[in-house]
Design an enzyme around this catalytic site. Structure first.
Site, PDB file in Angstrom:
ATOM      1  N   LYS A  12       5.895  -4.454 -14.643  1.00  0.00           N
ATOM      2  CA  LYS A  12       5.001  -5.090 -13.653  1.00  0.00           C
ATOM      3  C   LYS A  12       3.636  -4.438 -13.674  1.00  0.00           C
ATOM      4  O   LYS A  12       3.473  -3.290 -14.088  1.00  0.00           O
ATOM      5  CB  LYS A  12       5.588  -4.984 -12.234  1.00  0.00           C
ATOM      6  CG  LYS A  12       5.834  -3.566 -11.706  1.00  0.00           C
ATOM      7  CD  LYS A  12       4.649  -2.857 -11.083  1.00  0.00           C
ATOM      8  CE  LYS A  12       4.996  -1.450 -10.614  1.00  0.00           C
ATOM      9  NZ  LYS A  12       3.821  -0.607 -10.344  1.00  0.00           N
ATOM     10  N   ASP A 139      10.383  -0.131  -5.992  1.00  0.00           N
ATOM     11  CA  ASP A 139       9.975  -1.074  -7.037  1.00  0.00           C
ATOM     12  C   ASP A 139      11.159  -1.700  -7.764  1.00  0.00           C
ATOM     13  O   ASP A 139      10.959  -2.443  -8.724  1.00  0.00           O
ATOM     14  CB  ASP A 139       9.103  -0.349  -8.087  1.00  0.00           C
ATOM     15  CG  ASP A 139       7.699  -0.052  -7.579  1.00  0.00           C
ATOM     16  OD1 ASP A 139       7.334  -0.549  -6.493  1.00  0.00           O
ATOM     17  OD2 ASP A 139       6.983   0.693  -8.268  1.00  0.00           O
TER      18      ASP A 139
HETATM   19  O1  C5P Z   1      10.714   4.286  -3.678  1.00  0.00           O
HETATM   20  P1  C5P Z   1      10.456   5.193  -4.830  1.00  0.00           P
HETATM   21  O2  C5P Z   1      11.614   6.070  -5.154  1.00  0.00           O
HETATM   22  O3  C5P Z   1       9.937   4.496  -6.046  1.00  0.00           O
HETATM   23  O4  C5P Z   1       9.280   6.146  -4.367  1.00  0.00           O
HETATM   24  C1  C5P Z   1       8.916   7.286  -5.101  1.00  0.00           C
HETATM   25  C2  C5P Z   1       7.969   8.129  -4.267  1.00  0.00           C
HETATM   26  O5  C5P Z   1       6.715   7.451  -4.127  1.00  0.00           O
HETATM   27  C3  C5P Z   1       8.438   8.391  -2.865  1.00  0.00           C
HETATM   28  O6  C5P Z   1       9.235   9.540  -2.818  1.00  0.00           O
HETATM   29  C4  C5P Z   1       7.128   8.597  -2.120  1.00  0.00           C
HETATM   30  O7  C5P Z   1       6.618   9.892  -2.363  1.00  0.00           O
HETATM   31  C5  C5P Z   1       6.196   7.634  -2.822  1.00  0.00           C
HETATM   32  N1  C5P Z   1       6.123   6.319  -2.135  1.00  0.00           N
HETATM   33  C6  C5P Z   1       5.470   6.222  -0.929  1.00  0.00           C
HETATM   34  N2  C5P Z   1       5.365   5.016  -0.311  1.00  0.00           N
HETATM   35  C7  C5P Z   1       5.908   3.904  -0.862  1.00  0.00           C
HETATM   36  C8  C5P Z   1       6.584   3.976  -2.097  1.00  0.00           C
HETATM   37  C9  C5P Z   1       6.667   5.207  -2.718  1.00  0.00           C
HETATM   38  O8  C5P Z   1       4.946   7.214  -0.421  1.00  0.00           O
HETATM   39  N3  C5P Z   1       5.797   2.739  -0.241  1.00  0.00           N
END
Ligand code: C5P
Length: 302
Positions: A12, A139
């Site tokens: 993406k 994601d």
């Molecule tokens: O959800 P995911 O595991 O991909 O997120 C990885 C990191 O990215 C989270 O631990 C956080 O630090 C950051 N993040 C965030 N806000 C979001 C998505 C991700 O702060 N909406």
């Protein structure tokens, strides 16, 4: 008897990544407009005793092959939901840049969900797959849908968006990834340093840009180029200043716009047409990849 199932799953680009303030749980509320692009990983699920993961492709030394891999976590979560053992060998053929801001790891999680679901004959309804995907990572749901979608909340609550025509992109791959949590932390730090504060309540509520949604629906790259926006871009540039030169190089080669993809360090260039994309890629050199959008969501290959 199914022997193995292979799922093709897209990368993406975020055409709008509006980042709200930091929430008490550490995440950020987003208005995240995803567009699936035609760069794919393939995840194969094959019968096995126990759970194993292998991978091949560019930069795969950077990805874990244990139970922390998102594909493995997806298999475990799906098996748990159905009260079965996660007995599967997962093989990931990687073409999506690793840690590049194109959700390659998330794509593998989504691909593994679909591949295991088919291998184990579970027929899990799509809303349940999307829910498990959202628990695995912000994601992970989108590559199940493909096309274009608005993600709110952490980015995991999706609404499909209309998209017509074909958008031609060039992706400039960087050496070495950027850590997503680190880029969010840098975004928070820059906001505090700028005096605006970084907490939810101190930062404007993120919202989808109607002009951007209309540009996708119209299939108009010129209109889309005018409104591309990534609130993480300053943070990615702060951590990786050389990306500014990459953006300038793509613009110089005729890109309508250049933007850091997600948390970077991949830079995405929007071209006017296919010939324009090839020209930009040639100017950027071997690290550039051309890809068209929208791409379909995760698909079981025949
Ligand atoms: O959800 P995911 O595991 O991909 O997120 C990885 C990191 O990215 C989270 O631990 C956080 O630090 C950051 N993040 C965030 N806000 C979001 C998505 C991700 O702060 N909406």
């Amino acid at each position: 008897m199914v022997t193995a199932v292979t799922v093709r799953v897209p990368a993406k680009v975020n055409v709008q990544l509006a980042v709200g303030g930091r929430r008490p749980d550490g995440f950020h509320d987003l208005a995240n407009v995803f567009l699936a692009v035609g760069l794919y990983d393939e995840v194969t699920a094959a019968p096995a005793d126990g759970l194993t993961v292998t991978a091949q492709g560019r930069d795969v030394e950077g990805i874990p092959l244990d139970r922390t891999n998102l594909a493995a976590r997806a298999a475990i979560a799906l098996a748990e939901l159905h009260g079965i053992e996660p007995d599967v060998h997962l093989h990931i053929a990687k073409d999506i840049p690793v840690a590049g801001g194109m959700a390659g790891g998330s794509a593998d999680g989504a691909g593994a969900l679909l591949a295991c679901d088919a291998l184990w004959g579970l027929d899990t309804p799509t809303p349940q797959l999307l829910r498990i995907a959202g628990e695995l990572g912000s994601d992970v749901p989108f590559p199940l849908l493909g096309g274009a979608a608005l993600g709110v909340g952490r980015g995991e609550r999706l609404t499909a968006l209309e998209v017509s025509g074909t958008f031609h992109w060039v992706f400039a791959l960087a050496d070495g990834g950027l850590s997503t949590p680190e880029v969010y932390r840098e975004c928070d730090r820059l906001r505090r340093a700028g005096g605006s504060g970084d907490l939810a309540g101190e930062v404007a509520e993120p919202a989808a840009d109607p002009a951007l949604v209309a540009a996708l629906a119209a299939g108009d790259p010129h209109a889309l180029a005018r409104v591309l926006v990534n609130d993480l871009q300053d943070a990615a540039l702060s951590l990786r200043p050389a990306l500014a030169d990459t953006i300038a190089a793509g613009r110089g080669a005729g890109a309508l716009a250049g933007i850091v993809s997600g948390s970077g360090p991949t830079v995405a260039f929007l071209a006017a047409d296919e010939a324009g994309a090839v020209k930009i890629a040639d100017a950027l050199g071997t690290s550039a990849r051309v890809a068209a959008a929208p791409a379909p969501g995760a698909t079981v290959l025949p």
